[in-house]
Design a protein around this motif. Sequence first.
Motif, PDB file in Angstrom:
ATOM      1  N   ALA A  13       0.834  -1.201   0.000  1.00 49.90           N
ATOM      2  CA  ALA A  13       0.000   0.000   0.000  1.00 49.90           C
ATOM      3  C   ALA A  13       0.869   1.251   0.000  1.00 49.90           C
ATOM      4  CB  ALA A  13      -0.929  -0.013   1.217  1.00 49.90           C
ATOM      5  N   PHE A  14       1.965   1.213   0.739  1.00 52.87           N
ATOM      6  CA  PHE A  14       2.885   2.350   0.762  1.00 52.87           C
ATOM      7  C   PHE A  14       3.481   2.578  -0.628  1.00 52.87           C
ATOM      8  CE2 PHE A  14       6.992   4.380   1.197  1.00 52.87           C
ATOM      9  CZ  PHE A  14       6.751   5.400   2.101  1.00 52.87           C
ATOM     10  N   THR A  15       3.819   1.490  -1.300  1.00 49.34           N
ATOM     11  CA  THR A  15       4.391   1.587  -2.644  1.00 49.34           C
ATOM     12  C   THR A  15       3.413   2.260  -3.604  1.00 49.34           C
ATOM     13  OG1 THR A  15       5.643  -0.451  -2.252  1.00 49.34           O
ATOM     14  CG2 THR A  15       5.406   0.275  -4.537  1.00 49.34           C
ATOM     15  N   ALA A  16       2.164   1.820  -3.550  1.00 47.68           N
ATOM     16  CA  ALA A  16       1.155   2.353  -4.471  1.00 47.68           C
ATOM     17  C   ALA A  16       0.735   3.773  -4.111  1.00 47.68           C
ATOM     18  CB  ALA A  16      -0.067   1.442  -4.475  1.00 47.68           C
ATOM     19  N   TYR A  17       0.705   4.073  -2.818  1.00 40.73           N
ATOM     20  CA  TYR A  17       0.202   5.371  -2.363  1.00 40.73           C
ATOM     21  C   TYR A  17       1.305   6.421  -2.241  1.00 40.73           C
ATOM     22  CZ  TYR A  17      -1.972   8.866   0.693  1.00 40.73           C
ATOM     23  OH  TYR A  17      -2.436  10.035   1.217  1.00 40.73           O
ATOM     24  N   SER A  18       2.421   6.057  -1.601  1.00 39.63           N
ATOM     25  CA  SER A  18       3.473   7.041  -1.338  1.00 39.63           C
ATOM     26  C   SER A  18       4.541   7.083  -2.430  1.00 39.63           C
ATOM     27  CB  SER A  18       4.140   6.755   0.008  1.00 39.63           C
ATOM     28  OG  SER A  18       5.144   7.712   0.288  1.00 39.63           O
ATOM     29  N   CYS A  19       5.082   5.919  -2.776  1.00 39.98           N
ATOM     30  CA  CYS A  19       6.157   5.903  -3.783  1.00 39.98           C
ATOM     31  C   CYS A  19       5.667   6.405  -5.136  1.00 39.98           C
ATOM     32  CB  CYS A  19       6.729   4.494  -3.919  1.00 39.98           C
ATOM     33  SG  CYS A  19       7.576   3.916  -2.432  1.00 39.98           S
ATOM     34  N   ALA A  20       4.455   5.990  -5.503  1.00 39.24           N
ATOM     35  CA  ALA A  20       3.876   6.453  -6.771  1.00 39.24           C
ATOM     36  C   ALA A  20       3.161   7.787  -6.604  1.00 39.24           C
ATOM     37  CB  ALA A  20       2.900   5.406  -7.317  1.00 39.24           C
ATOM     38  N   GLY A  21       2.974   8.220  -5.363  1.00 40.17           N
ATOM     39  CA  GLY A  21       2.224   9.435  -5.071  1.00 40.17           C
ATOM     40  C   GLY A  21       2.668  10.686  -5.816  1.00 40.17           C
TER      41      GLY A  21
END
Length: 272
Positions: free
Chosen positions: A168-176
């Motif tokens: 979820a962090f990857t999809a939300y923050s890294c790609a944010g």
Amino acid sequence: MLDKKITFIGGGNMAEGIIGGLVSNEVFKPKNITVFDILDERRKYLEATYGISSANTAVSVVKDADVVVIAVLPQDIVQASQHIKNELSEETIIISICAAVRIEKLENIFGSQHKIVRVMPNTMIEAKHGYSAVSLNEKTKDGDKEIIVTLLSGLGKVMFIDEKLINAFTAYSCAGPAYIMYFIAALIDSGVESGFSRKDSTSIALENLIASAVTLQKIGKHPYEITDRMNSPAGIGINASHVLNESGFHGIVMSAVKKALERTNELENKVF
């Protein structure tokens, strides 16, 4: 500054970003940073650019390292670890920035007796803003945690999370940042369409973006509480908000993150 030795196995773009952050923020002395990469040209470039050391073999640089960062492609991690796993001390902190490789898999590769740290690095390292997410195995200690915080604080902020939230962090923050870049690009184009030069339109959009972020950070309110104050009866703002709501802007952003998370989960299942 950490009086430790750190070794990077893999010298790609993300590894370079981290190395650059460590050097520019004086987290490690350049002489205490070593990198191994299979490409001789890449090793020489990193050595010349950042004043660090490089090595022709991975085995030669992990024996004395306090921290080893595994920065290879997920599909290459098993092969990359074969020659070094028996050379690592149990006191060495092993940090993996390999996407989609779970701690359980890392323990299978290196041994569950090792200190294993899974990190999703901040993607906005150059700006020194944004979060790096960290998940730890049970062998890591409080002292190790302090080292990790010091290391990653040179890249931005640090957030320790349960590993089940890594995707979820990857999809939300890294790609944010990509989602925000799309919005900024559209906002800049709208400024140009309204008659401003692209330079002035960019300046206005960025200043408004920074002001909005700082305002939310300072007052701690929900964004809609701010927009409610800005939207006067029959005013300009409420008419513009109508269009955004009518087009499903809010839902589109949420759907984009949801789709990114679905893909992240797919990739994790595909790699191993």
